[in-house]
Design a protein around this motif. Structure first.
Motif: not given
Length: 235
Positions: A150-162, A170-179
Motif C-alpha cells: 500500500l502506497l500513501g503512508l504518512d512519512p512521519a510513520l515510516a519505520t525500518p523493518r525489524r 498472524p494472518a490479518g496483521s497490519v504492518a509498516i515496513g519502511g515507507q
C-alpha cells in the motif's frame, strides 16, 4: 502513443511475457500511471493478462495469437496492438474501488505499535490517527498470495523493518515496513513492524476472486476495539 502517455520501455521476459517499464522507483505518480495504462490496455486487449507492479506492467500473452503469415511470432504485431490500444484510450485514471479495512491497533494485535511510536516520536494514539487518516492505493500484490503493498503512508510513520524477522506473523496483521504499509493475508514469516490486526480474510483460494484487495484499489483503515474485532472475526 500520444504524448500524454508516459514513455515506456518494453523488456521481453519470456516467449509469452513482456514487461512494460515506466520507471525504476517506488513513486505514487508513476504507480498511478501503471494502473491507468493497465486499465486502458485491458479495455482493448482483453486477451492479454496484465499484472501491475510499482513501476512496471507485466503482460502475459499467447504467442500463437500474434503470428506472421509464415507462422512465426510477430513482435511487431503485438507492439502495434499495444500502441493502437493506448492511442484510443484516455490517460485519465478510472475511479478506484474503495475498501475499508477494520483494524484493532496495539496490544497483542499490534505488538510493535509502541516501537513505531517511539521511533516516530509520536504517541501511539497519534500513530493510529495518522495511519487511519489517509487513503492508500494497492500498488501491487506480491510476496505472498493476496499481500497488498500500500502506497500513501504518512512519512512521519515510516519505520525500518525489524532487525530480526519473525518466523510467524498472524494472518490479518497490519504492518509498516519502511515507507509502506501492508497486511499479511496468511500466517507468514516477516520482518515488518506489526501495529494492528484486521479480522477480515484477505485471501481465500476457494473464492471466485481469491484476493480481497486488487491492484489499484483505494484502501482506508478504520480503528476498532477488541470487542468489535472478536465480533467481526466470528462472522
Amino acid at each position: 502513443m500520444p504524448q500524454a502517455w508516459p514513455t515506456m520501455r518494453i523488456e521481453p521476459l519470456a516467449e509469452d511475457a513482456w514487461l512494460l517499464r515506466l520507471g525504476t522507483s517506488i513513486d505514487f505518480e508513476v504507480n498511478a500511471r501503471v494502473h491507468a495504462m493497465a486499465a486502458a490496455l485491458k479495455s482493448r486487449l482483453a486477451e492479454v493478462e496484465y499484472v501491475p507492479a510499482y513501476a512496471s506492467l507485466l503482460l502475459r500473452f499467447d504467442p500463437m495469437s500474434w503470428l506472421e503469415d509464415d507462422g512465426r511470432f510477430s513482435e511487431q504485431r503485438l507492439r502495434e496492438a499495444i500502441n493502437a490500444a493506448l492511442d484510443q484510450a484516455s490517460t485519465a485514471e478510472a475511479e478506484p474501488r474503495e475498501i475499508t479495512i477494520p483494524v484493532c491497533y496495539g496490544g497483542e494485535a499490534g505488538e510493535d505499535l509502541l516501537d513505531v511510536a517511539s521511533y516516530s516520536q509520536l504517541s501511539p494514539e497519534e500513530v493510529v490517527a495518522r495511519h487511519t487518516r489517509v487513503t492508500y492505493r494497492v500498488a501491487m500484490l506480491g510476496f505472498a498470495p493476496g499481500f497488498p503493498y500500500l502506497l500513501g503512508l504518512d512519512p512521519a510513520l515510516a519505520t525500518p523493518r525489524r532487525s530480526s524477522p519473525r518466523m510467524s506473523v498472524p494472518a490479518g496483521s497490519v504492518a509498516i515496513g519502511g515507507q509502506q504499509t501492508g497486511i499479511y493475508p496468511q500466517e507468514l514469516p516477516g520482518g515488518w513492524q506489526l501495529i494492528g490486526r484486521t479480522p477480515l480474510r484477505l485471501f481465500d483460494p476457494a473464492a471466485a476472486t481469491p484476493s480481497l484487495l486488487q491492484p489499484g484499489d483505494a484502501v482506508r483503515f478504520q480503528a476498532i476495539d477488541e470487542h468489535a474485532y472478536q465480533r467481526l472475526a466470528s462472522t
